[in-house]
Structure formats: C-alpha cells, structure tokens
Design a protein around this motif. Structure first.
Motif, short mmCIF file in Angstrom:
data_model
loop_
_atom_site.label_atom_id
_atom_site.label_comp_id
_atom_site.label_asym_id
_atom_site.label_seq_id
_atom_site.Cartn_x
_atom_site.Cartn_y
_atom_site.Cartn_z
N THR A 22 0.83 -1.19 0.00
CA THR A 22 0.00 0.00 0.00
C THR A 22 0.87 1.25 0.00
OG1 THR A 22 -1.75 -1.18 1.18
CG2 THR A 22 -1.85 1.23 1.23
N LEU B 279 2.48 1.56 -3.44
CA LEU B 279 1.50 2.06 -4.41
C LEU B 279 1.30 3.56 -4.25
CD1 LEU B 279 -0.56 1.65 -6.65
CD2 LEU B 279 -2.24 1.06 -4.88
N GLN B 280 1.21 4.03 -3.04
CA GLN B 280 1.03 5.47 -2.80
C GLN B 280 2.21 6.25 -3.36
OE1 GLN B 280 -1.68 7.05 -1.79
NE2 GLN B 280 -0.58 8.94 -2.23
N VAL C 241 4.19 5.33 -5.80
CA VAL C 241 4.13 5.25 -7.27
C VAL C 241 3.10 6.24 -7.81
CG1 VAL C 241 3.46 3.76 -9.20
CG2 VAL C 241 4.96 2.88 -7.41
N LEU C 242 1.96 6.34 -7.16
CA LEU C 242 0.91 7.24 -7.63
C LEU C 242 1.30 8.71 -7.51
CD1 LEU C 242 -2.25 5.40 -6.27
CD2 LEU C 242 -1.36 5.42 -8.62
N GLU C 243 2.30 9.00 -6.71
CA GLU C 243 2.77 10.37 -6.57
C GLU C 243 3.77 10.75 -7.67
OE1 GLU C 243 4.27 10.64 -2.57
OE2 GLU C 243 2.27 10.40 -1.69
N PRO D 143 3.32 11.24 -14.59
CA PRO D 143 2.83 10.21 -15.51
C PRO D 143 3.92 9.48 -16.29
CG PRO D 143 1.43 12.13 -15.63
CD PRO D 143 2.61 12.51 -14.78
N ARG E 193 5.66 7.05 -13.99
CA ARG E 193 4.79 5.89 -13.72
C ARG E 193 4.78 4.94 -14.91
NH1 ARG E 193 0.92 9.72 -11.78
NH2 ARG E 193 -0.47 9.14 -13.47
#
Length: 72
Positions: free
Chosen positions: A5, A8-9, A11-13, A16, A19
C-alpha cells in the motif's frame, strides 16, 4: 500488505512519464528473455529495411502520402 500500500502510494505520486516507465520495467521483468528476443528481431528487421532502402530496393514515401492512403 502495508508495504504494498505504501509502495502504491509512492508510485501514484510520480509524474505520468515516470509511472509509465515503472510500469514498462515491471511488465518487462515477467518475460525478459522474450523481450530481448523481440527487440533483437526488430533490430534485424530495421537494419534489413535500411539496407534495402540504401540499395535502392525500396523507396521512401512521405508520412502524408501514407496517411492519405490509409484514410481512403
């Protein structure tokens, strides 16, 4: 699961492009040998096409002409 988790957080930061590069690297890790074989085959194909062009066996076409043909 907490580590995933958190990862993932993080990576989402990312932006684009970063990522997408991370996703590409992760997917490539599943079949590295297959990807290398495909890359090698495309490399040979590209060289073959360049050689054929330089030998006058094929002629170049403008992108405009190609796209016009595809739109018909």
């Amino acid at each position: 699961m907490k580590a995933q988790t958190q990862l993932l957080q993080q990576v989402l930061e990312l932006d684009p492009v970063s990522r997408a590069e991370l996703i590409d690297a992760a997917l490539a890790s599943f079949d590295a040998d297959g990807a290398q074989a495909i890359d090698a085959a495309w490399g040979r194909e590209a060289e073959s096409r360049i050689d054929a062009y330089e030998a006058g066996q094929v002629r170049a076409r403008s992108a405009r002409d190609v796209f016009e043909d595809l739109s018909r």
